[in-house]
Design a protein around this motif. Sequence first.
Motif, short mmCIF file in Angstrom:
data_model
loop_
_atom_site.label_atom_id
_atom_site.label_comp_id
_atom_site.label_asym_id
_atom_site.label_seq_id
_atom_site.Cartn_x
_atom_site.Cartn_y
_atom_site.Cartn_z
N LYS A 111 -40.35 -27.78 71.29
CA LYS A 111 -40.67 -29.18 70.99
C LYS A 111 -42.18 -29.41 71.05
O LYS A 111 -42.77 -30.08 70.19
CB LYS A 111 -39.94 -30.07 71.96
CG LYS A 111 -40.11 -31.55 71.68
CD LYS A 111 -39.28 -32.37 72.67
CE LYS A 111 -39.45 -33.86 72.39
NZ LYS A 111 -38.64 -34.69 73.34
N ASP A 112 -42.80 -28.82 72.09
CA ASP A 112 -44.26 -28.94 72.21
C ASP A 112 -44.97 -28.28 71.04
O ASP A 112 -45.95 -28.81 70.50
CB ASP A 112 -44.73 -28.33 73.53
CG ASP A 112 -44.24 -29.12 74.74
OD1 ASP A 112 -43.97 -30.33 74.58
OD2 ASP A 112 -44.13 -28.52 75.83
N LYS B 87 -44.51 -30.44 68.09
CA LYS B 87 -45.39 -31.61 68.22
C LYS B 87 -46.84 -31.23 67.90
O LYS B 87 -47.56 -31.96 67.24
CB LYS B 87 -45.27 -32.18 69.62
CG LYS B 87 -46.03 -33.49 69.80
CD LYS B 87 -45.87 -33.99 71.23
CE LYS B 87 -44.42 -34.45 71.48
NZ LYS B 87 -44.28 -35.06 72.83
N SER C 146 -38.11 -27.10 75.25
CA SER C 146 -39.31 -27.91 75.53
C SER C 146 -40.54 -27.29 74.91
O SER C 146 -41.40 -27.97 74.32
CB SER C 146 -39.48 -28.06 77.04
OG SER C 146 -40.65 -28.81 77.33
N ALA D 7 -33.58 -24.80 78.16
CA ALA D 7 -34.32 -26.07 78.24
C ALA D 7 -35.82 -25.83 78.15
O ALA D 7 -36.55 -26.57 77.46
CB ALA D 7 -33.96 -26.80 79.53
N GLN D 8 -36.30 -24.78 78.82
CA GLN D 8 -37.72 -24.46 78.74
C GLN D 8 -38.13 -24.07 77.33
O GLN D 8 -39.16 -24.50 76.83
CB GLN D 8 -38.04 -23.33 79.73
CG GLN D 8 -37.96 -23.73 81.19
CD GLN D 8 -38.22 -22.58 82.13
OE1 GLN D 8 -38.42 -21.43 81.69
NE2 GLN D 8 -38.20 -22.85 83.44
#
Length: 196
Positions: free
Chosen positions: A53-54, A57, A50, A46-47
């Motif tokens: 994803k960051d 982004k 994330s 999950a980290q």
Amino acid sequence: ETYLFRAACSELRTEISNTRRTTHRTSTTNLSHLTHETDILSQRLAQEASALKDDLKGLLNDRKMAVKMEQQAMDQAIQELNHKITVKLMSDSKSEVEGLRWVLTRRAAMAIASMALLILGSLRYTTYWLHVREQESRLAAERANAAAVSSSGGGGGGGGGFTVPSRETSTQTGTDTEAMLANVSKDGSPAYVSLG
């Protein structure tokens, strides 16, 4: 023997039970350990997801900023090009307008000068024509007076003159015509003769 058999069976049962308990504890411990590792891996996944994803982004934002800057640079270049084209067209238009204005001004000046020359020529010709008419009228009057004087004096005189056709009367003396021409020559060019 029966006792020994029962003792052996009881011992075997106890050993099997202990083995099962040990196996169960080991399995439970392993399961707990696996569950803990699974939780750790899930949290790590999950980290990482994330973080990915960051990162994605951030990359998308960077790309958007780059595209926006490129668009702004292109718009600025287009505006500069439009400004240059506008300035060039305006300068060319001003040059053409100035040239056309100069041509029109020169033609207007030439037309005004031509009209002025025509008007001056017409005025001078009219002045000359009026002066000639006045001279003819004056000479006709003088001729009439001379004829009256000669008729009252017995028909003598005439001063050796001769007669030529006149516009207003039938004849006029040659001496009167010569006097008119001498007067016109003395005044100068017929175009500059005044009414006075």
